[in-house]
Design an enzyme around this catalytic site. Structure first.
Site, PDB file in Angstrom:
ATOM      1  N   ARG A 281       0.854  -1.184   0.000  1.00 53.20           N
ATOM      2  CA  ARG A 281       0.000   0.000   0.000  1.00 53.20           C
ATOM      3  C   ARG A 281       0.895   1.241   0.000  1.00 53.20           C
ATOM      4  NH1 ARG A 281      -3.292  -2.545  -1.727  1.00 53.20           N
ATOM      5  NH2 ARG A 281      -5.422  -2.937  -1.045  1.00 53.20           N
ATOM      6  N   GLU A 310      -4.343   7.486  -5.061  1.00 55.18           N
ATOM      7  CA  GLU A 310      -4.376   6.820  -6.374  1.00 55.18           C
ATOM      8  C   GLU A 310      -5.513   7.377  -7.217  1.00 55.18           C
ATOM      9  OE1 GLU A 310      -4.349   2.585  -5.693  1.00 55.18           O
ATOM     10  OE2 GLU A 310      -2.340   2.654  -4.865  1.00 55.18           O
ATOM     11  N   HIS A 329      -1.286   0.258  -9.827  1.00 66.02           N
ATOM     12  CA  HIS A 329      -1.912  -0.706  -8.904  1.00 66.02           C
ATOM     13  C   HIS A 329      -2.386  -1.954  -9.678  1.00 66.02           C
ATOM     14  CE1 HIS A 329      -4.162  -0.998  -4.813  1.00 66.02           C
ATOM     15  NE2 HIS A 329      -3.841  -2.205  -5.265  1.00 66.02           N
TER      16      HIS A 329
HETATM   17  N1  LIG Z   1      -0.708  -4.327  -5.293  1.00 70.72           N
HETATM   18  C1  LIG Z   1      -1.712  -5.142  -5.270  1.00 70.72           C
HETATM   19  O1  LIG Z   1      -2.505  -5.194  -6.184  1.00 70.72           O
HETATM   20  C2  LIG Z   1      -1.885  -6.050  -4.100  1.00 70.72           C
HETATM   21  C3  LIG Z   1      -2.409  -7.338  -4.274  1.00 70.72           C
HETATM   22  C4  LIG Z   1      -2.566  -8.165  -3.168  1.00 70.72           C
HETATM   23  C5  LIG Z   1      -2.207  -7.695  -1.921  1.00 70.72           C
HETATM   24  N2  LIG Z   1      -1.760  -6.422  -1.786  1.00 70.72           N
HETATM   25  C6  LIG Z   1      -1.366  -5.913  -0.484  1.00 70.72           C
HETATM   26  O2  LIG Z   1      -0.264  -6.656  -0.022  1.00 70.72           O
HETATM   27  C7  LIG Z   1      -0.243  -6.672   1.377  1.00 70.72           C
HETATM   28  C8  LIG Z   1      -0.063  -8.089   1.872  1.00 70.72           C
HETATM   29  O3  LIG Z   1      -1.117  -8.907   1.453  1.00 70.72           O
HETATM   30  P1  LIG Z   1      -1.206 -10.420   1.980  1.00 70.72           P
HETATM   31  O4  LIG Z   1      -2.314 -11.050   1.255  1.00 70.72           O
HETATM   32  O5  LIG Z   1       0.128 -11.035   1.963  1.00 70.72           O
HETATM   33  O6  LIG Z   1      -1.639 -10.150   3.486  1.00 70.72           O
HETATM   34  P2  LIG Z   1      -1.325 -11.073   4.739  1.00 70.72           P
HETATM   35  O7  LIG Z   1      -2.255 -10.627   5.787  1.00 70.72           O
HETATM   36  O8  LIG Z   1      -1.310 -12.494   4.347  1.00 70.72           O
HETATM   37  O9  LIG Z   1       0.153 -10.670   5.151  1.00 70.72           O
HETATM   38  C9  LIG Z   1       0.478  -9.477   5.769  1.00 70.72           C
HETATM   39  C10 LIG Z   1       1.606  -9.752   6.729  1.00 70.72           C
HETATM   40  O10 LIG Z   1       2.074  -8.515   7.227  1.00 70.72           O
HETATM   41  C11 LIG Z   1       2.478  -8.739   8.558  1.00 70.72           C
HETATM   42  N3  LIG Z   1       2.589  -7.496   9.290  1.00 70.72           N
HETATM   43  C12 LIG Z   1       1.646  -6.810   9.956  1.00 70.72           C
HETATM   44  N4  LIG Z   1       2.184  -5.720  10.524  1.00 70.72           N
HETATM   45  C13 LIG Z   1       3.500  -5.723  10.206  1.00 70.72           C
HETATM   46  C14 LIG Z   1       4.593  -4.866  10.509  1.00 70.72           C
HETATM   47  N5  LIG Z   1       4.412  -3.773  11.255  1.00 70.72           N
HETATM   48  N6  LIG Z   1       5.782  -5.185  10.006  1.00 70.72           N
HETATM   49  C15 LIG Z   1       5.962  -6.277   9.264  1.00 70.72           C
HETATM   50  N7  LIG Z   1       4.991  -7.136   8.957  1.00 70.72           N
HETATM   51  C16 LIG Z   1       3.766  -6.855   9.418  1.00 70.72           C
HETATM   52  C17 LIG Z   1       1.416  -9.671   9.089  1.00 70.72           C
HETATM   53  O11 LIG Z   1       1.876 -10.353  10.229  1.00 70.72           O
HETATM   54  C18 LIG Z   1       1.204 -10.598   7.915  1.00 70.72           C
HETATM   55  O12 LIG Z   1       2.019 -11.739   8.019  1.00 70.72           O
HETATM   56  C19 LIG Z   1      -1.545  -5.988   1.800  1.00 70.72           C
HETATM   57  O13 LIG Z   1      -1.277  -4.635   2.070  1.00 70.72           O
HETATM   58  C20 LIG Z   1      -2.406  -6.087   0.579  1.00 70.72           C
HETATM   59  O14 LIG Z   1      -3.381  -5.096   0.558  1.00 70.72           O
HETATM   60  C21 LIG Z   1      -1.578  -5.606  -2.850  1.00 70.72           C
HETATM   61  O1  LIG Z   2      -5.440  -5.536  -1.704  1.00 72.71           O
HETATM   62  C1  LIG Z   2      -5.564  -6.059  -2.791  1.00 72.71           C
HETATM   63  O2  LIG Z   2      -6.168  -7.133  -2.957  1.00 72.71           O
HETATM   64  C2  LIG Z   2      -4.914  -5.447  -3.959  1.00 72.71           C
HETATM   65  O3  LIG Z   2      -4.450  -4.185  -3.681  1.00 72.71           O
HETATM   66  C3  LIG Z   2      -5.738  -5.495  -5.180  1.00 72.71           C
HETATM   67  O4  LIG Z   2      -6.590  -4.420  -5.255  1.00 72.71           O
HETATM   68  P1  LIG Z   2      -7.541  -4.269  -6.532  1.00 72.71           P
HETATM   69  O5  LIG Z   2      -8.584  -5.296  -6.389  1.00 72.71           O
HETATM   70  O6  LIG Z   2      -8.104  -2.907  -6.460  1.00 72.71           O
HETATM   71  O7  LIG Z   2      -6.712  -4.488  -7.725  1.00 72.71           O
END
Ligand SMILES: NC(=O)c1ccc[n+]([C@@H]2O[C@H](COP(=O)([O-])OP(=O)(O)OC[C@H]3O[C@@H](n4cnc5c(N)ncnc54)[C@H](O)[C@@H]3O)[C@@H](O)[C@H]2O)c1
Ligand SMILES: O=C(O)[C@H](O)COP(=O)(O)O
Length: 593
Positions: A281, A310, A329
Site C-alpha cells: 500500500r 491513487e 496498482h
Molecule cells: N498491489 C496489489 O494489487 C496487491 C495485491 C494483493 C495484496 N496487496 C497488499 O499486499 C499486502 C499483503 O497482502 P497479503 O495477502 O500477503 O496479506 P497477509 O495478511 O497475508 O500478510 C500481511 C503480513 O504482514 C504482517 N505485518 C503486519 N504488521 C507488520 C509490521 N508492522 N511489520 C511487518 N509485517 C507486518 C502480518 O503479520 C502478515 O504476516 C496488503 O497490504 C495487501 O493489501 C496488494
Molecule cells: O489488496 C488487494 O487485494 C490489492 O491491492 C488489489 O486491489 P484491486 O482489487 O483494487 O486491484
C-alpha cells in the site's frame, strides 16, 4: 412427582413418565408443525422472498457476476462519485468494491441500515471504514487468497524490471534511442532481499526470490519462525532488515502501525544504494521522505505499484523520477486472479446474504462451518433466552448487568461462546429497541447501551459429545413483571437446554419447567391443584389458540407451581384476561419468542 405426556394423536389418554427432578415437572407434549425452514440469521436481515440487491461498484470478473445474478438483482455501476454511491446505497443490501472505492462512514449512514454486507474483491480493506461498518451491523468480507500469486509475481516483475531498467530502456528505444551504456543494471543473484511482511504475498515473493539466487531475510513481528525457516528465510528485526538489505520489498497491510513505516528516520538506517519495491500500500511509505532519500542517494531506485493517493497527482515527483518504475496498482490484475477474486467474493457475499457466517469475515468472528452446525440449536436457544429474560423485566428497570452461564462437559478451549453471547445480546436488545443486532455489532451495541454481559462456564462431568448442557441468563438489579422469575439470589433467571435439536425452556426463577421454545409462551403461577391445565387449555381452545407444549413445575404437591404453556398463535387480550381471572392463578405473563 408425576409427569405426563400426551400421545401424538389428539386422544385424551395420558401416559405417566418418570420423575425427573426435585421440583416436579409435568410435561404435556402436543403434536405440532415445526418451522424447519426458519434460518438462523447471523448477519443479514434480507426479508425472505424478496431478492436482495447487490451493487457492484468496480469491475468484477464475469464468473462472479453470474454467481451473484443467480441469487440477487445485480447493479453494476462503475465510477460512481461519493455522492452517487451514497444515493444508490440506500437501495442495496450488499456492495462489492475493489481498492478504488472508499466505503466511508457516510456510505453506511446513507444506507439507513439496509446495507448488510460489503465485499472487498481483494485483500486490503484499508478503503473500508471497518469501525463504521461494525457499528452499523454491516459485515465486511474480503477475498484474501485469490490474488496472492498475482501480487507476488508482480512484485518479482517489478524487482527484476527495476534492477535492469526495463521500463526506462523500453521507453527510450520506443523514443528512437539506443542507450546501451545508460541502462546498465544490477544483478539479483547473491544480493540480500528483505521481505517486510511475511504473510501470503511476502512468503510467495520470498520463495520466488530464493529461486533467483537471492539471500532472503524477512521482518514480520507476527510470523512464525518455523514457516520462514521452512522456505529458507531468516526472520530478523526491523532494524537488521533495513541495515543489511540490498533490496527491500514491502508486503504488510496498511494499518495505524505500518503507516509511513519507511520515513526519514528509517531511510537513514538503510544501506546506501538500496532498492525498494512496494506492491503493498502506498501509505506504508512516506512519499516525501522517499523523494529525499532518492535525492540523497540512499535509495538508488524504487518500483511502486501503489501510492498514497491513487492515481497519484500529475506533478508527483516520484512518478516523474526516472529512477522510479511505476505501475497503476496492477498487482492483482491478471486474468486468472481477477476471475478467482470475483468467484471468491461473490460466494462470500451470497453466503452472507443467505445468513451464513462467512469464512472471510473481516469484522466478525470466523466460526468454522462444523462448529456452526453443532452450535445452531444453541444459537437459537441463546437468542430466545435473551428475549424471554428481557420481557420478564418490569417496565422502568434498566438492564445493566447480565450474567450468562454455560454448563458444558467440554473444556473451555473447546467452546467458542462469541456466537452465543451475540445472540443473547440480540435477544436482550431487539425487543426493547429499534436496533438490529447481529454477530457483527452485538458487542458494540451492548457496550453502547451500557449493557455489561459477563460469562461463566461450569465444567460438568459427563460426555463432551454435546457442546452444551444448558445456558442460563440472569439479569441483576431489576424487578420482574412475573415475580416467580426472580431466583433465590434475586435475579431474573431463565435457563434452557436443547432437546432433540429443539431449544427448550427448562427453568424460570426457581421453578423447573419444560417447554419447547417455539411460537409464544404464557407463564402462570398458581396454587397446584387438579384441573388447572384443563381450565387454561379450555380458555385457549375456545379462542382457537393451538397449545404446542405445556409443563408444570412445582415446589411440592398442592403448593405453588409455575405452568408454562407454548402457543402457536398469540392469544387475544380477552383470552389472557380470562386466564388471569381463573381464581387459582396468582400471576401470569405472555411472552413473545
Ligand atoms: N498491489 C496489489 O494489487 C496487491 C495485491 C494483493 C495484496 N496487496 C497488499 O499486499 C499486502 C499483503 O497482502 P497479503 O495477502 O500477503 O496479506 P497477509 O495478511 O497475508 O500478510 C500481511 C503480513 O504482514 C504482517 N505485518 C503486519 N504488521 C507488520 C509490521 N508492522 N511489520 C511487518 N509485517 C507486518 C502480518 O503479520 C502478515 O504476516 C496488503 O497490504 C495487501 O493489501 C496488494
Ligand atoms: O489488496 C488487494 O487485494 C490489492 O491491492 C488489489 O486491489 P484491486 O482489487 O483494487 O486491484
Amino acid at each position: 412427582m408425576a409427569a405426563y405426556a400426551k400421545p401424538p394423536t389428539a386422544s385424551l389418554s395420558w401416559t405417566k413418565l418418570l420423575p425427573s427432578s426435585p421440583f416436579a415437572t409435568a410435561l404435556v407434549s402436543f403434536p405440532r408443525r415445526r418451522n424447519r425452514s426458519a434460518k438462523t440469521v447471523f448477519v443479514v436481515a434480507v426479508s425472505s422472498g424478496a431478492k436482495p440487491t447487490v451493487l457492484v461498484a468496480e469491475k468484477l470478473g464475469e464468473a462472479g457476476i453470474s454467481l451473484l445474478k443467480e441469487f440477487a438483482n445485480v447493479d453494476c455501476s462503475y465510477n460512481l462519485t461519493p455522492e452517487e454511491l451514497c444515493t444508490k446505497i440506500s437501495l442495496c443490501d450488499a456492495l462489492i468494491v475493489r481498492s478504488g472505492t472508499k466505503v466511508t462512514r457516510d456510505v453506511f449512514e446513507a444506507s439507513s441500515g439496509r446495507l448488510k454486507v460489503v465485499g472487498r474483491a481483494g485483500v486490503g480493506i484499508d478503503n473500508v471504514d471497518l469501525a463504521a461498518a461494525t457499528e452499523h451491523g454491516c459485515l465486511v468480507v474480503n477475498a484474501p487468497t485469490a490474488n496472492t500469486i498475482a501480487a507476488a509475481e508482480h512484485g518479482i516483475a517489478l524487482l527484476a524490471a527495476m534492477a535492469r531498467n526495463i521500463s526506462q530502456a523500453s521507453a527510450s528505444v520506443k523514443a528512437g534511442q539506443w542507450l546501451r551504456n545508460k541502462y546498465v543494471g544490477v544483478s539479483l543473484v547473491g544480493k540480500t532481499l528483505a521481505v517486510m511482511g511475511f504473510g501470503k504475498v511476502g512468503s510467495e515473493v520470498a520463495r520466488r526470490a530464493k529461486g533467483l539466487g537471492m539471500h532472503v531475510i524477512a521482518h514480520d513481528p507476527y510470523a512464525p519462525a518455523d514457516r520462514a525457516r521452512a522456505i529458507g528465510v531468516e526472520l530478523v528485526s526491523f532494524d537488521e532488515a533495513l541495515a543489511t538489505a540490498d533490496f527491500i520489498s514491502l508486503h504488510m497491510p496498511l494499518t495505524a502501525s505500518t503507516s509511513k513505516v519507511l520515513n526519514d528516520e528509517t531511510f537513514a538506517k538503510m544501506k546506501k544504494g538500496v532498492r525498494i519495491v512496494n506492491v503493498a500500500r502506498g501509505g506504508v511509505i512516506d512519499e516525501e521522505a522517499l523523494v529525499k532519500a532518492l535525492d540523497a542517494g540512499i535509495v538508488a531506485q524504487a518500483a511502486l505499484d501503489v501510492f498514497t493517493v491513487e492515481p497519484p497527482p500529475a506533478d508527483s515527483k516520484l512518478v516523474s523520477d526516472e529512477r522510479v518504475t511505476v505501475t497503476p496498482h496492477l498487482g492483482a490484475s491478471t486474468m486468472e486472479a481477477q476471475e478467482g477474486v470475483a468467484i471468491e467474493i461473490a460466494e462470500a457475499v451470497v453466503g452472507a446474504l443467505r445468513g451464513e457466517l462467512a469464512a472471510t469475515a473481516v469484522n466478525a468472528p470466523m466460526v468454522p462451518a462444523e462448529v456452526l452446525t453443532e452450535l445452531k440449536p444453541f444459537v437459537e436457544l441463546a437468542e430466545k433466552l435473551g428475549r424471554l429474560a428481557v420481557q420478564l423485566i418490569a417496565g422502568g428497570s434498566g438492564v445493566k448487568s447480565v450474567k450468562v452461564t454455560y454448563g458444558s462437559a467440554r473444556a473451555p478451549d473447546d467452546l467458542d461462546t462469541r456466537l452465543l453471547r451475540a445472540m443473547i445480546t440480540k435477544g436482550l436488545i431487539e425487543p426493547i429497541s429499534s436496533v438490529f443486532v447481529n454477530l457483527v455489532n452485538a458487542d458494540f451495541t451492548a457496550k453502547q447501551r451500557g449493557l455489561r454481559i459477563s460469562e461463566e462456564r461450569i465444567l460438568l462431568d459427563g460426555s463432551p459429545e454435546s457442546p452444551l448442557e444448558f445456558v442460563q441468563v440472569q439479569i441483576a438489579n431489576v424487578e420482574s413483571k412475573f415475580a416467580s422469575a426472580i431466583s433465590e439470589s434475586g435475579e431474573v433467571k431463565v435457563e434452557g437446554k436443547v432437546k432433540d435439536g429443539v431449544p427448550h425452556l427448562t427453568k424460570v426463577g426457581s421453578f423447573e419447567v419444560d417447554v419447547s421454545l417455539e411460537g409464544s409462551l404464557i407463564l402462570c403461577r398458581q396454587v397446584d391443584q387438579p384441573g388447572m391445565i384443563g381450565k387454561v387449555g379450555s380458555v385457549l381452545g375456545e379462542e382457537n389458540v393451538n397449545v404446542s407444549f405445556m409443563s408444570v413445575g412445582r415446589i411440592a404437591p398442592r403448593k405453588q407451581a409455575v405452568m408454562a404453556i407454548g402457543v402457536d398463535e398469540p392469544p387475544s387480550k380477552d383470552a389472557l384476561k380470562k386466564i388471569g381471572e381463573i381464581p387459582a392463578i396468582e400471576e401470569f405473563v405472555y411472552l413473545k419468542l
